[in-house]
Design a protein around this motif. Structure first.
Motif, PDB file in Angstrom:
ATOM      1  N   UNK A 114       0.905  -1.217  -0.085  1.00 18.13           N
ATOM      2  CA  UNK A 114      -0.042   0.093   0.037  1.00 18.13           C
ATOM      3  C   UNK A 114       0.879   1.313   0.090  1.00 18.13           C
ATOM      4  N   UNK A 115       0.540   2.217  -0.567  1.00 16.03           N
ATOM      5  CA  UNK A 115       1.330   3.517  -1.166  1.00 16.03           C
ATOM      6  C   UNK A 115       0.755   4.593  -0.430  1.00 16.03           C
ATOM      7  N   UNK A 116      -0.377   4.966  -0.852  1.00 20.48           N
ATOM      8  CA  UNK A 116      -1.068   6.124  -0.023  1.00 20.48           C
ATOM      9  C   UNK A 116      -2.530   6.385  -0.684  1.00 20.48           C
ATOM     10  N   UNK A 117      -3.267   6.946   0.199  1.00 14.46           N
ATOM     11  CA  UNK A 117      -4.799   7.285  -0.078  1.00 14.46           C
ATOM     12  C   UNK A 117      -4.866   8.855  -0.506  1.00 14.46           C
ATOM     13  N   UNK A 118      -5.309   9.069  -1.728  1.00 18.14           N
ATOM     14  CA  UNK A 118      -5.444  10.547  -2.014  1.00 18.14           C
ATOM     15  C   UNK A 118      -6.620  11.047  -2.237  1.00 18.14           C
ATOM     16  N   UNK A 119      -6.864  12.279  -1.924  1.00 17.47           N
ATOM     17  CA  UNK A 119      -8.167  12.613  -2.043  1.00 17.47           C
ATOM     18  C   UNK A 119      -8.604  13.211  -3.475  1.00 17.47           C
ATOM     19  N   UNK A 120      -7.789  13.631  -4.212  1.00 15.17           N
ATOM     20  CA  UNK A 120      -7.890  14.078  -5.683  1.00 15.17           C
ATOM     21  C   UNK A 120      -7.050  13.595  -6.483  1.00 15.17           C
ATOM     22  N   UNK A 121      -7.250  13.660  -7.795  1.00 18.70           N
ATOM     23  CA  UNK A 121      -6.292  13.215  -8.864  1.00 18.70           C
ATOM     24  C   UNK A 121      -4.691  13.901  -8.676  1.00 18.70           C
ATOM     25  N   UNK A 122      -4.672  15.066  -8.304  1.00 18.27           N
ATOM     26  CA  UNK A 122      -3.462  15.749  -8.338  1.00 18.27           C
ATOM     27  C   UNK A 122      -2.512  15.178  -7.006  1.00 18.27           C
ATOM     28  N   UNK A 123      -3.227  14.658  -6.046  1.00 18.63           N
ATOM     29  CA  UNK A 123      -2.357  13.997  -4.941  1.00 18.63           C
ATOM     30  C   UNK A 123      -2.036  12.713  -5.380  1.00 18.63           C
ATOM     31  N   UNK A 124      -2.453  11.872  -6.332  1.00 21.04           N
ATOM     32  CA  UNK A 124      -1.880  10.636  -6.783  1.00 21.04           C
ATOM     33  C   UNK A 124      -0.401  10.423  -6.983  1.00 21.04           C
ATOM     34  N   UNK A 125       0.165   9.494  -6.834  1.00 23.07           N
ATOM     35  CA  UNK A 125       1.574   9.244  -7.137  1.00 23.07           C
ATOM     36  C   UNK A 125       2.158   9.903  -8.357  1.00 23.07           C
ATOM     37  N   UNK A 203     -15.089  11.161 -11.702  1.00 26.33           N
ATOM     38  CA  UNK A 203     -15.188  11.447 -13.001  1.00 26.33           C
ATOM     39  C   UNK A 203     -13.544  12.282 -13.349  1.00 26.33           C
ATOM     40  N   UNK A 204     -13.276  13.203 -12.574  1.00 24.91           N
ATOM     41  CA  UNK A 204     -12.154  13.650 -12.618  1.00 24.91           C
ATOM     42  C   UNK A 204     -10.837  12.975 -12.723  1.00 24.91           C
ATOM     43  N   UNK A 205     -10.839  11.937 -11.940  1.00 26.27           N
ATOM     44  CA  UNK A 205      -9.644  10.987 -11.956  1.00 26.27           C
ATOM     45  C   UNK A 205      -9.529  10.118 -13.483  1.00 26.27           C
ATOM     46  N   UNK A 206     -10.958   9.933 -13.781  1.00 32.94           N
ATOM     47  CA  UNK A 206     -10.905   8.968 -14.919  1.00 32.94           C
ATOM     48  C   UNK A 206     -10.371   9.801 -16.266  1.00 32.94           C
ATOM     49  N   UNK A 207     -10.948  11.075 -16.238  1.00 33.12           N
ATOM     50  CA  UNK A 207     -10.499  11.882 -17.272  1.00 33.12           C
ATOM     51  C   UNK A 207      -9.199  12.357 -17.232  1.00 33.12           C
ATOM     52  N   UNK A 208      -8.666  12.709 -16.259  1.00 35.18           N
ATOM     53  CA  UNK A 208      -7.303  13.456 -16.176  1.00 35.18           C
ATOM     54  C   UNK A 208      -6.222  12.600 -15.850  1.00 35.18           C
ATOM     55  N   UNK A 209      -6.369  11.288 -15.543  1.00 35.77           N
ATOM     56  CA  UNK A 209      -5.257  10.464 -15.085  1.00 35.77           C
ATOM     57  C   UNK A 209      -4.501  10.236 -16.067  1.00 35.77           C
ATOM     58  N   UNK A 210      -3.500  10.758 -16.402  1.00 35.86           N
ATOM     59  CA  UNK A 210      -2.616  10.170 -17.711  1.00 35.86           C
ATOM     60  C   UNK A 210      -2.053   8.650 -17.752  1.00 35.86           C
TER      61      UNK A 210
END
Ligand code: GDP
Length: 312
Positions: A114-125, A203-210
């Motif tokens: 387990x690495x981390x829990x993020x509250x939005x796409x920007x905070x993801x690894x 939705x934001x994650x799906x649309x913006x997580x490259x």
């Protein structure tokens, strides 16, 4: 490892997407049936979808009791950079419509953390490693599947800890790619705002997580299709987000006399209900966390998508 090649999945129409371009080919080809468990024509009868899969070391998913599925050629998912013709019978992952490609290797998981829990796409690894997101209705069997994929009884419990159920939870696999646990949706007892929250939150994650290679949408195959699942699948289709349908609980067989349909029929029904939203059939796979059905096949499907993604 820094990965700089991103899949241009949102900038091109669905029929030109690397995930779909080889499938367009099938619209002009004659229809014939292939079995997903044992390829039928005698000259290649030794080709079984489990015995010929490279990189598979665990064969416990093989179960002669599992029904053979007949899939017509245009309903197959042909991975990118894979050609098949009407004369050569393709190798298909057992219990799925997924053709095995030359990128099918390095499928097994040896390490998961387990690495981390993020509250939005920007905070993801932000290391650029490819990832697969698991999502589904609450109680669909997401934690069970995640635990079964990584062969750890309680890894997915991390996502169920208070404060983390509404987060994007990243698990690093083999120190090179991620499995991502997204919040479950459709809690029957939750207030309406929370039930529709998936829209805002994910939705934001799906649309913006490259680095998202494919969403794995989990659907309970032991019950008829639910409206919210159909809505989710159609939204992903309309937004051209690469999606794999993972049918869960395929070991559960309800009695016919109680109006229950076998999982294969629910799987078939679901696809008919969503087909208008997809120009080509999305990949789908039948699984059970009780029997481990589909485990190795999911991992190989992820591996071939991932290996292609890393090369392009
Ligand atoms: P989640 O809420 O989506 O994470 O679902 P869980 O993994 O917690 O599973 C919900 C319930 O379904 C639990 O009672 C599991 O034991 C059961 N379950 C999960 N996967 C399977 C499966 O493949 N077969 C059967 N028969 N039950 C399952």
């Amino acid at each position: 490892m820094l990965i700089t090649h991103y899949l241009p999945r949102l900038s091109i129409p669905i029929c030109q997407s690397p995930f779909f371009h080889t499938q367009i080919f099938f619209f002009t080809k004659p229809k014939f049936s292939v079995s997903s468990t044992l390829i039928s024509p005698p000259k290649i009868s030794h080709f079984s979808s489990t015995s010929t899969i490279p990189s598979l070391t665990h064969q416990e998913t093989t179960n002669s009791e599992e029904p053979h599925l007949q899939i017509s050629l245009e309903k197959l998912f042909v991975p990118p950079d894979t050609e098949i013709s009407a004369t050569d019978v393709p190798r298909i992952l057992k219990g799925s419509n997924i053709v095995v490609s030359k990128y099918a290797r390095d499928a097994q998981i040896s390490q998961a953390e387990f690495i981390k829990s993020s509250v939005d796409t920007e905070s993801c690894p932000s290391d650029g490693a490819p990832e697969f997101a698991l999502v589904g209705r609450s109680n669909v069997g997401k934690s069970s599947l995640l635990n079964s994929l990584v062969r750890r009884k309680k890894l997915a419990l991390t996502s169920k800890k208070p404060g983390k159920t509404q987060c994007i939870n990243h698990f690093r696999i083999n120190d090179s790619w991620y499995l991502v646990d997204l919040p479950g949706f459709g809690y029957a007892s939750a207030p309406k705002e929370l039930r529709t929250d998936w829209a805002k939150f994910t939705k934001d994650y799906f649309l913006n997580r490259s680095t998202l290679v494919s969403v794995f949408l989990l659907i309970d195959a032991s019950i008829p299709a639910k409206k919210i699942d159909l809505e989710y699948a159609s939204w992903l289709g309309q937004n051209q987000i690469p999606m794999t349908l993972v049918f869960t609980k395929c070991d559960k067989r309800k009695k016919k006399k109680n109006g229950g349909k076998p999982p294969e029929e629910n799987v078939q029904d679901f696809q008919e209900l969503i087909q208008e939203f997809f120009q080509a059939a999305p990949p789908w796979i039948m699984t059970s966390s009780v029997t481990n059905q589909g485990r190795d096949e999911i991992l190989l499907h992820m591996a071939q998508l991932r290996n292609y993604w890393l090369k392009h």
